[in-house]
Design a protein around this motif. Structure first.
Motif, PDB file in Angstrom:
ATOM      1  N   PHE A  43      75.247  28.770  58.624  1.00  0.00           N
ATOM      2  CA  PHE A  43      75.699  28.743  60.293  1.00  0.00           C
ATOM      3  C   PHE A  43      76.613  29.904  60.395  1.00  0.00           C
ATOM      4  O   PHE A  43      76.669  30.429  61.561  1.00  0.00           O
ATOM      5  N   SER A  44      77.820  30.273  59.570  1.00  0.00           N
ATOM      6  CA  SER A  44      78.716  31.147  59.852  1.00  0.00           C
ATOM      7  C   SER A  44      78.250  32.291  60.208  1.00  0.00           C
ATOM      8  O   SER A  44      78.498  33.141  61.007  1.00  0.00           O
ATOM      9  N   LEU A  45      77.324  32.735  59.029  1.00  0.00           N
ATOM     10  CA  LEU A  45      76.603  34.231  59.364  1.00  0.00           C
ATOM     11  C   LEU A  45      75.769  34.364  60.497  1.00  0.00           C
ATOM     12  O   LEU A  45      75.960  35.248  60.968  1.00  0.00           O
ATOM     13  N   ASP A 143      84.803  31.332  56.662  1.00  0.00           N
ATOM     14  CA  ASP A 143      84.051  30.723  55.977  1.00  0.00           C
ATOM     15  C   ASP A 143      84.421  30.015  54.908  1.00  0.00           C
ATOM     16  O   ASP A 143      84.546  30.493  53.794  1.00  0.00           O
ATOM     17  N   THR A 144      85.387  29.073  54.973  1.00  0.00           N
ATOM     18  CA  THR A 144      86.124  28.393  53.844  1.00  0.00           C
ATOM     19  C   THR A 144      84.980  27.516  52.987  1.00  0.00           C
ATOM     20  O   THR A 144      83.914  27.411  53.041  1.00  0.00           O
ATOM     21  N   VAL A 164      83.767  22.355  62.495  1.00  0.00           N
ATOM     22  CA  VAL A 164      83.310  21.522  61.139  1.00  0.00           C
ATOM     23  C   VAL A 164      81.763  21.297  61.371  1.00  0.00           C
ATOM     24  O   VAL A 164      81.147  20.768  62.241  1.00  0.00           O
ATOM     25  N   VAL A 165      81.061  21.712  60.245  1.00  0.00           N
ATOM     26  CA  VAL A 165      79.419  21.521  60.232  1.00  0.00           C
ATOM     27  C   VAL A 165      79.318  20.227  59.522  1.00  0.00           C
ATOM     28  O   VAL A 165      79.545  19.985  58.305  1.00  0.00           O
ATOM     29  N   THR A 166      78.544  19.625  59.951  1.00  0.00           N
ATOM     30  CA  THR A 166      77.869  18.379  59.473  1.00  0.00           C
ATOM     31  C   THR A 166      76.257  18.282  59.666  1.00  0.00           C
ATOM     32  O   THR A 166      75.709  19.127  60.211  1.00  0.00           O
ATOM     33  N   THR A 167      75.949  17.383  58.940  1.00  0.00           N
ATOM     34  CA  THR A 167      74.151  17.068  59.215  1.00  0.00           C
ATOM     35  C   THR A 167      74.237  15.507  59.457  1.00  0.00           C
ATOM     36  O   THR A 167      75.311  14.676  59.427  1.00  0.00           O
ATOM     37  N   VAL A 195      79.600  20.868  64.795  1.00  0.00           N
ATOM     38  CA  VAL A 195      78.314  21.443  64.734  1.00  0.00           C
ATOM     39  C   VAL A 195      77.445  20.544  64.094  1.00  0.00           C
ATOM     40  O   VAL A 195      77.877  20.409  62.830  1.00  0.00           O
ATOM     41  N   VAL A 196      76.364  19.954  64.367  1.00  0.00           N
ATOM     42  CA  VAL A 196      75.371  19.199  63.667  1.00  0.00           C
ATOM     43  C   VAL A 196      74.136  19.875  63.324  1.00  0.00           C
ATOM     44  O   VAL A 196      73.618  20.555  64.343  1.00  0.00           O
TER      45      VAL A 196
END
Length: 293
Positions: A43-45, A143-144, A164-167, A195-196
């Motif tokens: 996602f970050s990229l 990007d941690t 915060v990226v989650t699914t 971000v989902v």
């Protein structure tokens, strides 16, 4: 006439010099996740690439020291990385990789575990070097690593905002909440956006975000706005295997269109949010001012 022309030239020169001295407002954004395997780095990229395509100069800083992989996703080999900076072997300018796609990358140094707890001397030097980037980028994305490590907490607390990226998977949602709860308990004024990723449709993405936002508001007294949803797309896996970002390999794909919508929303929101003086200099002062855990 000559005197007037000379005066005009001096005025133009003065205005140009003044403009050159005005620092570019740099947004500092941390991207993190509660657990690994949710597509955070991907996602970050791709998010960075979409911002670049919309005319913004972006640096992606792979701050996942132990498991860095941004350079792998790009299909490039970085000769220098964060290790060389913190060991004072290279300057910040020497470790930046200029990708052909237009974005710049700083690789994190895979497998080097001795830097996981960043001693204060290295942290001070890191801040000094990062300060040199002031005015060169519109957005710097950190990007941690996944989960809650000491350096991840520092990046989250110091950044202007954290994505915060989650699914939609229950374990991913639970871990994302646990991360936000822990950071909130340490630093009251942190802010998060969600971000989902890998949602079956937009409805599932909104349902996931609403569920997390409701719990955060009830128990943490926090508003967690949804920045956007990235649909599950087979093109993402294909792109990873090719080592080409999916927004470049499959620009018409579902995931690429979702990233574009997220970039648009991010840029629209950033225009009316944090002022310039709280940008890179604010990030450095906050990071260096944080007490070691």
């Amino acid at each position: 006439m000559n005197d007037q022309a000379n005066s005009l030239r001096k005025l133009v020169t003065t205005n140009e010099n003044h403009a050159l001295k005005q620092p570019k407002s740099t947004r500092i954004v941390t991207v993190t996740s509660g657990k690994g395997g949710v597509g955070k780095s991907n996602f970050s990229l791709n998010f960075a690439l979409m911002l670049q395509q919309r005319g913004h100069k972006v640096l992606v800083f792979d701050a996942d020291i132990g498991m860095a992989n941004i350079d792998v996703l790009m299909g490039i080999s970085a000769p220098y990385n964060l290790y060389h900076l913190l060991k004072r072997e290279k300057t910040i300018w020497e470790i930046i990789q200029h990708a052909s796609s237009g974005i710049d990358i700083i690789a994190g140094g895979s497998g080097f575990r001795d830097l996981v707890e960043l001693p204060q001397a290295e942290l001070d030097y890191f801040g000094e070097q990062i300060a040199r980037l002031s005015g060169h980028y519109d957005v710097i994305l950190f990007d941690t690593g996944a989960g809650l490590s000491k350096e991840t907490v520092k990046f989250i607390a110091a950044a202007q905002e954290t994505i915060v990226v989650t699914t939609p998977e229950p374990t991913s949602i639970t871990d994302a909440y646990a991360l936000m709860k822990m950071v909130k308990s340490m630093y009251e004024d942190v802010t998060f956006k969600l971000v989902v990723n890998r949602a079956s449709d937009m409805k599932e993405g909104k349902f996931t975000a609403d569920k997390l936002a409701m719990v955060a508001k009830q128990f943490l007294q926090m508003e967690i706005p949804l920045l956007g949803t990235v649909m599950d797309d087979a093109n993402v896996t294909k792109a990873v295997k090719k080592q080409v970002p999916f927004v470049l390999a499959y620009p018409g794909g579902e995931a690429a269109r979702c990233i574009d919508l997220i970039a648009i929303k991010f840029l629209n929101e950033s225009r009316r949010s944090v002022p310039a003086e709280n940008g890179l200099k604010g990030f450095i002062s906050r990071m260096l001012g944080l007490k070691k855990g």
